[in-house]
Scaffold this motif. Structure first.
Motif, PDB file in Angstrom:
ATOM      1  N   PHE C 224       0.804  -1.224   0.000  1.00  0.00           N
ATOM      2  CA  PHE C 224       0.000   0.000   0.000  1.00  0.00           C
ATOM      3  C   PHE C 224       0.838   1.277   0.000  1.00  0.00           C
ATOM      4  O   PHE C 224       0.422   2.284  -0.554  1.00  0.00           O
ATOM      5  CB  PHE C 224      -0.952   0.004   1.189  1.00  0.00           C
ATOM      6  N   HIS C 228       5.901   5.591  -5.015  1.00  0.00           N
ATOM      7  CA  HIS C 228       5.174   6.483  -5.930  1.00  0.00           C
ATOM      8  C   HIS C 228       3.747   6.739  -5.466  1.00  0.00           C
ATOM      9  O   HIS C 228       3.145   7.750  -5.821  1.00  0.00           O
ATOM     10  CB  HIS C 228       5.179   5.934  -7.363  1.00  0.00           C
ATOM     11  N   ALA C 229       3.186   5.820  -4.672  1.00  0.00           N
ATOM     12  CA  ALA C 229       1.835   6.049  -4.145  1.00  0.00           C
ATOM     13  C   ALA C 229       1.855   7.179  -3.121  1.00  0.00           C
ATOM     14  O   ALA C 229       0.969   8.044  -3.096  1.00  0.00           O
ATOM     15  CB  ALA C 229       1.284   4.768  -3.522  1.00  0.00           C
ATOM     16  N   GLU C 230       2.893   7.198  -2.288  1.00  0.00           N
ATOM     17  CA  GLU C 230       3.008   8.286  -1.312  1.00  0.00           C
ATOM     18  C   GLU C 230       3.370   9.597  -1.989  1.00  0.00           C
ATOM     19  O   GLU C 230       2.893  10.662  -1.598  1.00  0.00           O
ATOM     20  CB  GLU C 230       4.051   7.935  -0.237  1.00  0.00           C
ATOM     21  N   GLY C 232       2.470  10.358  -4.965  1.00  0.00           N
ATOM     22  CA  GLY C 232       1.210  10.755  -5.598  1.00  0.00           C
ATOM     23  C   GLY C 232       0.276  11.409  -4.608  1.00  0.00           C
ATOM     24  O   GLY C 232      -0.272  12.487  -4.847  1.00  0.00           O
ATOM     25  N   LYS C 233       0.103  10.782  -3.464  1.00  0.00           N
ATOM     26  CA  LYS C 233      -0.758  11.367  -2.439  1.00  0.00           C
ATOM     27  C   LYS C 233      -0.235  12.731  -2.026  1.00  0.00           C
ATOM     28  O   LYS C 233      -0.994  13.689  -1.877  1.00  0.00           O
ATOM     29  CB  LYS C 233      -0.834  10.444  -1.218  1.00  0.00           C
ATOM     30  N   LEU C 236      -1.038  15.197  -4.798  1.00  0.00           N
ATOM     31  CA  LEU C 236      -2.481  15.425  -4.919  1.00  0.00           C
ATOM     32  C   LEU C 236      -3.044  16.176  -3.718  1.00  0.00           C
ATOM     33  O   LEU C 236      -4.136  16.745  -3.785  1.00  0.00           O
ATOM     34  CB  LEU C 236      -3.195  14.083  -5.105  1.00  0.00           C
ATOM     35  N   SER C 237      -2.287  16.205  -2.633  1.00  0.00           N
ATOM     36  CA  SER C 237      -2.755  16.950  -1.460  1.00  0.00           C
ATOM     37  C   SER C 237      -2.465  18.442  -1.574  1.00  0.00           C
ATOM     38  O   SER C 237      -2.912  19.232  -0.748  1.00  0.00           O
ATOM     39  CB  SER C 237      -2.104  16.399  -0.187  1.00  0.00           C
TER      40      SER C 237
ATOM     41  N   LYS D 226      -6.868  14.704   1.504  1.00  0.00           N
ATOM     42  CA  LYS D 226      -7.963  15.043   0.588  1.00  0.00           C
ATOM     43  C   LYS D 226      -8.526  13.761  -0.024  1.00  0.00           C
ATOM     44  O   LYS D 226      -7.784  12.796  -0.246  1.00  0.00           O
ATOM     45  CB  LYS D 226      -7.442  15.977  -0.503  1.00  0.00           C
ATOM     46  N   HIS D 228      -9.357  13.037  -3.032  1.00  0.00           N
ATOM     47  CA  HIS D 228      -8.688  12.609  -4.260  1.00  0.00           C
ATOM     48  C   HIS D 228      -7.232  12.207  -4.012  1.00  0.00           C
ATOM     49  O   HIS D 228      -6.667  11.440  -4.775  1.00  0.00           O
ATOM     50  CB  HIS D 228      -8.778  13.694  -5.346  1.00  0.00           C
ATOM     51  N   ALA D 229      -6.636  12.731  -2.935  1.00  0.00           N
ATOM     52  CA  ALA D 229      -5.264  12.326  -2.619  1.00  0.00           C
ATOM     53  C   ALA D 229      -5.245  10.880  -2.138  1.00  0.00           C
ATOM     54  O   ALA D 229      -4.371  10.091  -2.513  1.00  0.00           O
ATOM     55  CB  ALA D 229      -4.668  13.263  -1.569  1.00  0.00           C
ATOM     56  N   GLU D 230      -6.238  10.509  -1.349  1.00  0.00           N
ATOM     57  CA  GLU D 230      -6.317   9.122  -0.877  1.00  0.00           C
ATOM     58  C   GLU D 230      -6.726   8.195  -2.022  1.00  0.00           C
ATOM     59  O   GLU D 230      -6.234   7.061  -2.106  1.00  0.00           O
ATOM     60  CB  GLU D 230      -7.298   8.991   0.290  1.00  0.00           C
ATOM     61  N   LYS D 233      -3.561   7.739  -4.007  1.00  0.00           N
ATOM     62  CA  LYS D 233      -2.648   6.804  -3.355  1.00  0.00           C
ATOM     63  C   LYS D 233      -3.163   5.375  -3.502  1.00  0.00           C
ATOM     64  O   LYS D 233      -2.391   4.450  -3.796  1.00  0.00           O
ATOM     65  CB  LYS D 233      -2.493   7.147  -1.871  1.00  0.00           C
TER      66      LYS D 233
END
Lengths: 354, 354, 354, 354
Positions: C224, C228-230, C232-233, C236-237, D226, D228-230, D233
Motif C-alpha cells: 500500500f 510512488h503512491a506516497e 502521488g498522495k 495530490l494533497s 484530501k 482525491h489524494a487518498e 494513493k
C-alpha cells in the motif's frame, strides 16, 4: 523523537522545551461548532502553573496561552487548534552546572545516550513543563465532553493517605486548599508535611485519584485499546508516574470472584463497582475511578556525587526552582489526560453510529 | 471495532472469536533474515494453552499455529507474517444460557450496548482466547530481540505473596511448577490455595511480575510514548488486568527523593534501581521490572441472579470450563506483550541511527 | 477535521487559516544533530511567497518563520520542531462578499456542508497559504536528505509545453526567471502568456515536473505504501492538483512491455528509465521523475452568478489578490512534499538495518 | 516491511505471497450489523481471478475466500474480519530460472537490495496476487456503502481509446465482454488487439476509468488527506499503475479558470463537473470520476539478457503464466480500492456528527 502525539481522532501534538522560546501544541480533530470558554482553559493552566502556592516551585510563569488557529468568532471550526505558551522566566544559568553532568533519576543521561546531545536547560524536552500543553488541550476536551464530570484530587502524600472512599468526598473542596485534597483535615496535614519536606531540601511522592462520572456506556475499544489501557498509558506518560490502577486495582487481587463480581440492577447499573466503570475495556456507565502513583521529584536541594559525560565522578549541588511534591500540580494534568482519552474514544465510538 | 492492532513498526493485528473458526493475526514489520525457531513459538503457546495442568481450565485445545506467509526457507522475509490457530474444541452449547443474559463483570452487557448484538459463544471476541495470537507474535519478538531476557512469573495469588526480591530468585525454576512461581515453597502454597478455590467453584486474583534484562540504553520515546507507558498499556490490555506499576511503583510514593534517587556508577549504571530501568521514559540499561495485577476471573461456578437483554431479572448458573486463577497462564502473555513493546521501540530507535 | 498530519516517522502536522493569527506546524521525528541552515529554509519560503514577481498574487506577506523548539545551538535536538509564520497582511474585508455565498470550484460550499460553518476569510483553512508550513518542513527534510537532489520546475502553462526531456535541461536556470522554467525561451513565452491571462482577469493551469536524483536504492514500502503512491498522495494533497504520473505515466500505456522494460546494466542501473526510478514501489537508484497537473485557479476577476447559503441565486464579483497561474509558486511546494516523502521513507528504511 | 495496512478506521491489513500457503487479510473497523452477501464477495473475486477468459493469465486458481472471524449468524459483529484465500495452483518450478537473476522492470532487484533476499517464487509479495485480498475487503466496503455506486471499466488499451464520455455509457454492459469495456465495438477491437499482443509474447498497457455516484456531500479531509489524494494513493498502490487523474485531470491544465469553474445550481449541484465531484478535497455530491494508467506487464515471453545477483550478464527467457494486458482484471481492484477509501472517509466523517 517520536511519540509527541496523543490520540487517534482527538489528537494532540505538543512541542517545546523548558527553556526554549515557547511550548505549545496542535489539537487536531476537535469537532466544529463548540463555543470555547477560554477563561476555563486559562483556569486549568493556572491550577498547573508554577508559583501558585507556597508548596510548589517558585518559578514564576504566567503561562498564558495564545490560540493561533481553529477558532472563529468564538467557536471551534473543526480545523486544527494551534496554540503556544511563551516562556518568560527562563533562568537558564541555573542549569549550567548540569550541562556536562547527569542528575540522578533524571532523563539527562538517557537523552545524551539516545540523541547524542541535549538541550540541558531545565531538562529541555524532558521537563514537566511540557504538560502545560496537555492541560490546554485537556481543557478543550473537557468542554467537548460537556456532561462528563472529571475530578482528580490528591489522595496520598508520602505515608499520609486519605482514608475515605471517593463517595464520601465533596469534590467542590478540592480547590479549597493548595494540596488539592478534598478532605480539609487530611489536606492540612499533607500541606504541613510538604512544607517540612521542602525545608529539608527534599521531596516526597504521592497519589492522585481521579473519578470520572456520567460517562456514557460504550466508550473504549476491546482488545488492545481498552479504555483503561489508554487511561493507563495516558497517566503513565505524565512525568514522575510509577503506577496506575483502576477499580479494585492491586487490592482486588486478594478478592474472590464471587465477592468481586458486580451484580446487575435491572437498569444495567451494578450494585457494586469493583470493575471501576469498565468491563472488557468498555465503559459500562458506572463511575470510572483510578489511582496514579507519583514518585518523589528527583531534584533535591542537596549536595551529591554524580558522573559527567566522560564518566568522571563529580560533586554537584541541586539547584533551580522545583516542587517538593508534584501531586498538587499534577491534579489538572491527570484530569486533562483523562479528558483527552475520553474525547478520543467518544469520536471513535461515533464511527459505529449511523 | 478499532484497536485490534498493537505497535507502530513491529505491528501485530489480531482477529478471531473464542468459538469461531480460527483466531490468528498478522505481524507486520518484523525485519527480514531472522531464522525462526518454530518450536520455541509453539512452546510459548503451550505455556498459555488451556488444559495444561490441574489448576487451569480444562478446555482442551491443541493451539497449533499455522504460518501462512512471511517465511521462506526458515527465515523471515520482511513481509507480513500471517498465522492462524484453528479452534477445535468449541462447546458452544455451554453458552446458550448466556445468549440473552449478561454475566456479571463480563463484557456481555457492554458489547450488546456498543455493538447492538454479540457473538455470545465463549465470550466471543472478549474472550482471553485472543491472547494466543499475542503469544505467537510475542514469541517472534523474543527471537528478534535475541539478547534481551524477559522473565515473567507469578508473585502473588490472593493474599499469598512471594516475599523476595527478584534478584534472589532463580528464573530457571519458573517452569518447574504449574503456578509458574520460581520459589518452590511459595509455589506449593499457591497451588494448594488455587485448588481449594477451584473446589469452592470460586476464583482468585493474582500478580505477575516481569523482569527484563539486557535492554540496551535508549529504548522508548519521551513524552507520550514513554517506554513504561507503552508497557503499561500493553499489560492493561490483557484480559482481567487492573493495575500496573514499575520500579518503585506504588510503594515509591512513600519515599523521599534523597533516598529514591538512583546514584550513578562511573559506567552509567546505577547503584540502586528504584527507577526500574527507565528514566524519562527511556531505558537506561538497568533491569526493567514491573508488576501486573489480575482480578479474580468473573466466571464462578455458582448460581447467581442477573439480568437479561430486556432488563428482566433471571437466575443462572456459571458453567463452562474456566480458570480458577488466571495468573499461571498469564505469564507467557505478559512476556509476549513486553517483547512486542521492546521490539517496536527497538525499530523506532533505529530511525535515529545512520 | 482529521488529516492535518503528513508522514509516519518524519511527521509534519500543520495548523492555521489564511487570515488567522498565524499558520505553522510541528515537525516530529527529525533526527538529532543536524545543523540547520535557517537561511535556506527562508529562501524556500521566499520562493513560495506572494508578491515575489509580476505574475503572482500581489498580497504582501513577509512569510518569516519563527522556530519555537527543537533546535539548540543551531542543531536539531531530535525533539519536535514547532514553528509559526505570523500573518501580517490580512485584508479580511476583501472577503465579506463571500461570507454568505459560495465561490464556484472553491471549497466554500463543501466546508459549510461538512462543518456547519466556516472561517470564510481568504478561504480559511482551504487556502493554499497552508502550504507555507509544508515548505518550512520540506526545507528541513531537504537538509536531512543532504545528498538527494530535488529539482522541480514548470513544464507546462496552458497549451505551452516544454518539449525537452529533463536530461537536456540546466536546473541551475530554474530560478533565473519568474516562471521557474529552466528553458529561457519557453519561460519567456510562458511569462508573456500568464501576463495576458492576468490582464483578462482570468487564470490558467499548468504542470510542474519534479526530478529527484541520488536517491539510494531501497526507499519505499511495497504493497500500500509504495514510494510512488506516497509521492502521488503528497502531490495530490497540494491545492489545485488534478493529476499525477511518474516514469512513463499516461503515455506509457501505449507501449509494449518489450519496449517499456528497463534492461539492466551490470551495476544494477538500467539502460532506459521508463520505470521512473521506482520498481514495485521501491526506489532502484535511477532518477525519479514525475509530473503534477494543476488546474486553473478558481478565483477569476470577473462577475459571475452563484448561490448563497439559503440556495438563492446571487451575482458576485471575483476580488482579492490571486494568482493568474499557480505553478510558479507551486514549484517549492512540490519539492517540499517530495522531500517529506523521501525523508519519511529514509527513516522507515533504517528500521531494517542493524 | 511496513505499509501492509490501508485505511485509518475501515482498515485492511493484508498478508501473503504468490506461492505461499495462503494470502489473506484482516479487515478491522467494519461496523456491526451488516448482513454480508458472501456470494457478491466471491463474484468480485471471480472478476479478478486468473483463468477467467482467453485474454488473461491461464494460472488456474479458484480463489475461494474463507472467513475466520467477524461474522455471526450472517452479520458483521464489529470485530475484525479475518480471511484467507489458500493458494492451490502454485507452479513454483516455473520460477527457478529467476531465483538468482533479476527480471527487468520487476521488483526482484530492489527486493534483494532492500531485504537481503526474497521469496522469488512468482514474485513473492510483489505479485499482484496480493490484490485478491483487497478485492475481498473492497467487496465488503461496497456492501457497507450500500447506496454509493462504483463502476470501473477499461477505457484504453494501448492506443485504442474509448472516445465517449462516461455519461454516454451503459455500465450494465461492462461485464458483457472479457475486456470490461462498456462499449461493445471498442471492446471487440480491444479484445482482438490483446489477443494479437499475446500471440507476439508481448504485453500492452491500458487505462481503467472509475465513476463513483451517489456519494454524499462531505467525504474527505482537507489538507493532507484530501479525498482525491487518498484515491490517488489507493490507485497508485495497485501493481503496474503509473498515473492518476481525476475530474479535468491533465487536460484541465489547458483550460482557463473562467471555463473550468463549475457554476452552481440552486440546489448546490453544479452545471458542469470539471471538479470531478471533489472540491478542496471534499466530495460535493456530484459524480466522482478518475483515470488510472497501467503500464504494460513486465513479463514478456521472449528471450532477454539480464543480470544475476553477482552482477553477471545472463540470458533468460520469460516464462510462467501472465497477463498480456492487466486492465481487464484490474477493474474490480480499482473498484475495491475506491470502496475502501470511501468507507474509510464515511467513518471519519461520522466523528463530526452528534
Amino acid at each position: 523523537m517520536a511519540g509527541n502525539t496523543f490520540g487517534k481522532l482527538f489528537k494532540l501534538t505538543t512541542f517545546g522545551e523548558s527553556h526554549g522560546m515557547a511550548i505549545g501544541g496542535v489539537l487536531d480533530g476537535c469537532p466544529p461548532g463548540i463555543t470555547l470558554d477560554l477563561d476555563a482553559i486559562q483556569l486549568d493552566l493556572d491550577r498547573r502553573k508554577p508559583g501558585q502556592s507556597a508548596i510548589v516551585t517558585q518559578r514564576k510563569e504566567p503561562d498564558t496561552v495564545k490560540f493561533y488557529s481553529g477558532l472563529f468568532e468564538g467557536r471551534t471550526t473543526g480545523t486544527p487548534i494551534g496554540f503556544a505558551i511563551h516562556n518568560t522566566n527562563q533562568k537558564s544559568q541555573d542549569y549550567t552546572h548540569i550541562k556536562d553532568s547527569y542528575r540522578p533519576s533524571h532523563a539527562d543521561y538517557v537523552y545524551d545516550q539516545k540523541y547524542g546531545f541535549r538541550d540541558y536547560r531545565g531538562g529541555g524536552r524532558s521537563s514537566a513543563r511540557e504538560t502545560a500543553s496537555r492541560v490546554v488541550a485537556g481543557a478543550i476536551a473537557k468542554q467537548f465532553l460537556a456532561d462528563v464530570k472529571i475530578n482528580a484530587f490528591v489522595s496520598q502524600v508520602g505515608d499520609l493517605k486519605l482514608e475515605k472512599d471517593y463517595q464520601e468526598l465533596d469534590f467542590s473542596l478540592i480547590e479549597s486548599n493548595p494540596v488539592r485534597c478534598p478532605d480539609p483535615n487530611t489536606a492540612a496535614e499533607m500541606e504541613g508535611y510538604i512544607k517540612k519536606i521542602r525545608k529539608e531540601g527534599d521531596t516526597i511522592g504521592g497519589v492522585v485519584t481521579c473519578v470520572v462520572q456520567n460517562v456514557p456506556v460504550g466508550l473504549g475499544e476491546p482488545v488492545f485499546d481498552k479504555l483503561h489501557a489508554e487511561l493507563g498509558k495516558a497517566m503513565l506518560s505524565i512525568n514522575a508516574v510509577k503506577g496506575f490502577e483502576y477499580g479494585s486495582g492491586f487490592e482486588g487481587v486478594k478478592m474472590k470472584g464471587s465477592a468481586h463480581n458486580d451484580q446487575f440492577n435491572v437498569d444495567g447499573s451494578t450494585k457494586t463497582n469493583y470493575s471501576g466503570g469498565i468491563q472488557g475495556g468498555i465503559s459500562n456507565g458506572m463511575d470510572i475511578y483510578f489511582n496514579v502513583a507519583f514518585k518523589p521529584v528527583a531534584t533535591v536541594i542537596q549536595a551529591y556525587e554524580t558522573i559527567d559525560k566522560d564518566g568522571n565522578t563529580v560533586m554537584t549541588q541541586g539547584k533551580g526552582r522545583h516542587d517538593p511534591c508534584v501531586v498538587p500540580r499534577a491534579v489538572p494534568i491527570v484530569e486533562a489526560m483523562a479528558a483527552l482519552v475520553l474525547a478520543d474514544f467518544t469520536l471513535l465510538d461515533r464511527t459505529l453510529k449511523t
